[in-house]
Design a protein around this motif. Structure first.
Motif, short mmCIF file in Angstrom:
data_model
loop_
_atom_site.label_atom_id
_atom_site.label_comp_id
_atom_site.label_asym_id
_atom_site.label_seq_id
_atom_site.Cartn_x
_atom_site.Cartn_y
_atom_site.Cartn_z
N CYS A 1 -0.06 5.54 -0.33
CA CYS A 1 0.92 6.03 -1.31
C CYS A 1 0.34 7.09 -2.27
O CYS A 1 1.09 7.74 -2.97
CB CYS A 1 1.57 4.87 -2.05
SG CYS A 1 0.54 4.11 -3.26
N TYR A 2 -1.00 7.25 -2.28
CA TYR A 2 -1.59 8.33 -3.10
C TYR A 2 -2.00 9.54 -2.26
O TYR A 2 -2.68 10.43 -2.77
CB TYR A 2 -2.83 7.81 -3.85
CG TYR A 2 -2.49 6.80 -4.92
CD1 TYR A 2 -2.09 7.20 -6.19
CD2 TYR A 2 -2.56 5.43 -4.66
CE1 TYR A 2 -1.76 6.28 -7.17
CE2 TYR A 2 -2.23 4.50 -5.63
CZ TYR A 2 -1.83 4.94 -6.88
OH TYR A 2 -1.50 4.02 -7.85
N LYS B 1 4.50 8.43 -6.54
CA LYS B 1 3.42 9.26 -7.08
C LYS B 1 3.62 10.71 -6.67
O LYS B 1 3.44 11.63 -7.46
CB LYS B 1 2.04 8.79 -6.60
CG LYS B 1 1.94 7.33 -6.24
CD LYS B 1 1.91 6.43 -7.42
CE LYS B 1 1.85 4.97 -6.98
NZ LYS B 1 2.09 4.03 -8.04
N ASP C 1 -2.09 1.62 3.38
CA ASP C 1 -1.34 2.01 2.18
C ASP C 1 -1.80 3.41 1.77
O ASP C 1 -2.91 3.59 1.28
CB ASP C 1 -1.64 0.98 1.07
CG ASP C 1 -0.94 1.28 -0.23
OD1 ASP C 1 -0.27 2.33 -0.33
OD2 ASP C 1 -1.06 0.46 -1.16
N ASN D 1 -6.76 2.79 -4.69
CA ASN D 1 -6.53 2.37 -6.06
C ASN D 1 -7.47 1.18 -6.25
O ASN D 1 -7.33 0.21 -5.51
CB ASN D 1 -5.07 1.95 -6.24
CG ASN D 1 -4.80 1.34 -7.61
OD1 ASN D 1 -5.68 1.29 -8.46
ND2 ASN D 1 -3.57 0.87 -7.80
N TYR E 1 -6.53 8.17 -10.88
CA TYR E 1 -7.33 7.26 -11.71
C TYR E 1 -8.76 7.74 -11.85
O TYR E 1 -9.33 8.31 -10.90
CB TYR E 1 -7.39 5.87 -11.06
CG TYR E 1 -6.05 5.21 -10.85
CD1 TYR E 1 -5.32 4.72 -11.93
CD2 TYR E 1 -5.53 5.08 -9.57
CE1 TYR E 1 -4.09 4.11 -11.73
CE2 TYR E 1 -4.30 4.46 -9.37
CZ TYR E 1 -3.58 3.98 -10.45
OH TYR E 1 -2.38 3.38 -10.25
N TYR F 1 -5.11 -3.29 -4.92
CA TYR F 1 -3.73 -3.35 -5.42
C TYR F 1 -3.24 -4.79 -5.20
O TYR F 1 -3.28 -5.31 -4.08
CB TYR F 1 -2.89 -2.33 -4.64
CG TYR F 1 -1.44 -2.32 -5.02
CD1 TYR F 1 -1.03 -2.15 -6.34
CD2 TYR F 1 -0.45 -2.45 -4.04
CE1 TYR F 1 0.31 -2.13 -6.69
CE2 TYR F 1 0.89 -2.42 -4.38
CZ TYR F 1 1.26 -2.27 -5.70
OH TYR F 1 2.59 -2.25 -6.04
N GLY G 1 10.28 1.57 -1.92
CA GLY G 1 8.95 1.66 -2.52
C GLY G 1 7.98 0.94 -1.61
O GLY G 1 8.37 0.06 -0.82
N THR G 2 6.70 1.30 -1.70
CA THR G 2 5.74 0.65 -0.80
C THR G 2 5.49 -0.80 -1.19
O THR G 2 5.15 -1.62 -0.36
CB THR G 2 4.39 1.41 -0.79
OG1 THR G 2 4.07 1.81 -2.11
CG2 THR G 2 4.45 2.62 0.09
N GLY H 1 -0.42 2.52 -13.98
CA GLY H 1 -0.37 3.70 -13.11
C GLY H 1 1.05 4.17 -12.86
O GLY H 1 1.46 4.30 -11.70
N CYS I 1 -6.49 0.86 1.80
CA CYS I 1 -5.83 1.65 0.77
C CYS I 1 -6.61 2.96 0.66
O CYS I 1 -7.72 2.98 0.15
CB CYS I 1 -5.87 0.88 -0.56
SG CYS I 1 -4.98 1.69 -1.89
N TYR J 1 -1.42 -6.99 -2.16
CA TYR J 1 -2.00 -7.43 -0.88
C TYR J 1 -2.36 -8.92 -0.95
O TYR J 1 -2.14 -9.67 0.00
CB TYR J 1 -3.30 -6.66 -0.54
CG TYR J 1 -3.26 -5.16 -0.67
CD1 TYR J 1 -2.11 -4.43 -0.40
CD2 TYR J 1 -4.40 -4.45 -1.07
CE1 TYR J 1 -2.10 -3.05 -0.54
CE2 TYR J 1 -4.39 -3.08 -1.19
CZ TYR J 1 -3.24 -2.38 -0.92
OH TYR J 1 -3.24 -1.03 -1.06
N LEU K 1 4.89 -3.55 1.54
CA LEU K 1 3.54 -4.10 1.73
C LEU K 1 3.57 -5.62 1.65
O LEU K 1 2.89 -6.32 2.40
CB LEU K 1 2.58 -3.56 0.65
CG LEU K 1 2.14 -2.09 0.81
CD1 LEU K 1 1.59 -1.55 -0.50
CD2 LEU K 1 1.10 -1.96 1.92
#
Ligand SMILES: Cc1ncc(COP(=O)(O)O)c(C=O)c1O
Length: 401
Positions: free
Chosen positions: A206-207, A244, A204, A176, A327, A126, A98-99, A37, A172, A129, A103
């Motif tokens: 991030c998307y 992203k 999370d 993802n 995705y 992801y 960055g996450t 990804g 999330c 975690y 995380l």
């Protein structure tokens, strides 16, 4: 060595490499990767220019807390995007490289090892975690996300005993691998549970900026707090990234925001952890978070690629364009090629296209690995490559029927 390192699982891409290692794909077909990804659209040129113009900052140490200007831009962005009354740049926002690193570090800083800690995570998930939980000394409890749950974490399925032991839950959303989005009601339900059972929510997101319907951006955890007039965001922390949103995975830039008490303790941890964000990255990030035009264009490209996949493969596979993310999470059994591993191997062997077997992203829980028989296709390549990949997948399916 730390014995807990032995608990870490092989990373999905290592498993994919092993799965494909003996195969020689057809030389006449160029390789197309839908497995990792990693965003491939061009980064905004103004970010590159900002980096070039910031080189003099190489000679300065950054602070772990980040420059106030950086945190203020984030606070303004959050207020605007998630309709917040306020979020204090001084106490409720921190930079992250960055996450991923944040995380991971978050569990190390928040888990109280003395109290038989439990961390809840979605399944499939992801992978960070799980690694974060294992190295923090916590036990894991998986929340299976499958067709029956709409690929979302179903909080109502968790018992009071599990919530009582829970110190931290990772959610999330957008998810993802599925792209499913937790709505306002589910987020508020979780916040109420966190209050009742005293645990922390790490969301999370991030998307969150890659969504399909321009008029329906995903809800965020802080937004849900604000709707409940919970303007201190107690027990809630969100993780965001430019990787992203702005096609900047190499910049390593994100942020953490929410509950000021948690942020203060996490800052203390991070000061020793040594993860201050370079001032050059902070300048580039300020530019990226201040512009939405490039993000909108980015979404348009993903939308186009989802539509191409739908047009070419809609009759051969149960494709659902997700609410968000980039995705496709596809039940591959109806293709008639075999399970997720067999499909991934055959696709590489016959068409030189790589996808990720879904089982590598999940774990066995309640007698099932919810990733099994699914594959994850990351639509990160160019529009033309994605079109070509969809055609090749169609050929594979046709040749197997
Ligand atoms: C769900 C999820 N969270 C976090 C990350 C980490 O992204 P980054 O560290 O680039 O912000 C990724 C990357 O693929 C991801 O898929």
């Amino acid at each position: 060595m730390n014995r807990d390192l032995d608990k870490l699982h092989q990373y999905p891409f290592e498993r994919l490499s092993s799965l494909l290692s003996e195969i020689v794909p057809p030389k006449e077909l160029a390789h197309i990767s839908l497995s990792v990804g990693e965003p491939k659209h061009s980064p905004p040129s103004f970010v590159e220019e900002t980096i070039a113009a910031s080189m003099h900052k190489l000679s300065m140490y950054p602070s772990t807390k980040g420059a106030l200007e950086f945190r203020q831009v984030i606070s303004d962005w959050l207020k605007n995007r998630f309709i917040l009354k306020d979020i204090d740049a001084n106490t409720q926002v921190l930079p992250a490289n960055g996450t991923r690193e944040a995380l991971f570090a978050f569990a190390q800083a928040t888990i109280d090892r003395e109290n038989h800690p439990l961390i809840l995570i979605p399944n499939p998930f992801y992978q960070i975690y799980e690694g974060a939980a294992l190295l923090s000394g916590a036990r894991l409890h998986f929340l299976n996300c499958n067709e029956a749950t709409g690929f979302l974490t179903d909080f109502s399925s968790v018992t009071a005993e599990v919530w009582d032991a829970c110190q931290l839950i990772y959610i999330c959303s957008p998810g993802n691998p599925s792209g499913a989005v937790l709505g306002m009601t589910a987020l508020q339900e979780l916040i109420n549970l966190a209050d009742r059972h005293n645990f922390i929510i790490a969301s999370d997101e991030c998307y969150s900026e890659i969504y399909y319907n321009e008029n329906n951006p995903p809800t965020g955890l802080l937004e849900a707090c604000a709707k409940m007039q919970r303007n201190d965001y107690a027990r809630c922390i969100v993780f965001h990234s430019l990787s992203k949103r702005s096609n900047l995975p190499g910049l390593r830039s994100g942020f953490i925001a929410g509950d000021a008490n948690i942020i203060a303790s996490f800052l203390r941890y991070r000061t020793y952890h040594g993860c201050a964000m370079s001032l050059i990255t902070q300048s580039a990030s300020i530019a990226a978070w201040s512009d939405e035009v490039h993000v909108k264009k980015n979404r348009e490209k993903y939308r186009q690629k989802f539509q191409i996949f739908q047009q070419i493969l809609g009759d051969s596979l149960p494709l659902n364009i997700p609410d968000a993310g980039f995705y496709l999470w596809v039940n591959i059994l109806p293709a008639g090629v075999g399970n997720d591993e067999i499909f991934s191997r055959e696709l590489f062997s016959q068409q030189n296209v790589t996808v990720l077997p879904g089982r590598y992203l999940g774990r066995l829980s309640n007698n099932s690995n919810p990733g099994e028989n699914y594959v994850r296709m990351a639509l990160v390549a160019t529009v033309e490559e994605c079109r070509e990949a969809a055609e090749r997948i169609k050929q594979l399916i046709a040749s197997s029927s």
